[in-house]
Design a protein around this motif. Sequence first.
Motif, PDB file in Angstrom:
ATOM      1  N   CYS A 144       7.267  -0.940  -3.090  1.00  0.00           N
ATOM      2  CA  CYS A 144       6.984   0.007  -2.001  1.00  0.00           C
ATOM      3  C   CYS A 144       7.270   1.434  -2.438  1.00  0.00           C
ATOM      4  O   CYS A 144       6.516   2.357  -2.104  1.00  0.00           O
ATOM      5  N   LEU A 177       7.003   0.977   5.371  1.00  0.00           N
ATOM      6  CA  LEU A 177       7.145  -0.441   5.012  1.00  0.00           C
ATOM      7  C   LEU A 177       8.493  -0.700   4.324  1.00  0.00           C
ATOM      8  O   LEU A 177       9.139  -1.716   4.589  1.00  0.00           O
ATOM      9  N   TYR A 178       8.897   0.214   3.470  1.00  0.00           N
ATOM     10  CA  TYR A 178      10.188   0.113   2.777  1.00  0.00           C
ATOM     11  C   TYR A 178      11.336   0.091   3.791  1.00  0.00           C
ATOM     12  O   TYR A 178      12.239  -0.746   3.702  1.00  0.00           O
ATOM     13  N   PHE A 187       3.848   3.468   3.062  1.00  0.00           N
ATOM     14  CA  PHE A 187       4.687   2.638   2.199  1.00  0.00           C
ATOM     15  C   PHE A 187       6.166   2.961   2.354  1.00  0.00           C
ATOM     16  O   PHE A 187       7.009   2.074   2.216  1.00  0.00           O
TER      17      PHE A 187
END
Length: 136
Positions: free
Chosen positions: A50, A71-72, A68
């Motif tokens: 990520c 998402l991390y 991203f």
Amino acid sequence: MNLINKLLENDFTKWFAICVFKKYADFNGRARRKEYWMFALVSILVCVTCGILAAIFSSIANFLGLIFVLLYVVFGCAVILPAIAAVTRRLHDVGKSGWFQLIQLVPLVGPIYLLYLMVKDGDPGPNQYGPNPKGL
């Protein structure tokens, strides 16, 4: 449920799936080295992936990198409790209390000693936290 079964078929993701889906907040019992380290490896790989994708896509368009990063953060929040539980069960395997993971707060020496405990082979027989997980 089909996705969980697919994850359990692959040995690489099997232990991660067990820690996250079956033992999400289970602080009881013992965890063998393979269970802990496979969980840690998959978690690290997801976080690094990520991070790399966030860096690559943020150079193309800032909002793509932000996806991203998001998402991390979501992944990190989702696995924090299973990570603490996995460390606790791993410490139980070497005969230590789960609270012993607070030793990592001691500068320099604490994290090194905790790493040693994570790498160390578990107690060969049953201990106060349960039977040897290798025998199960």
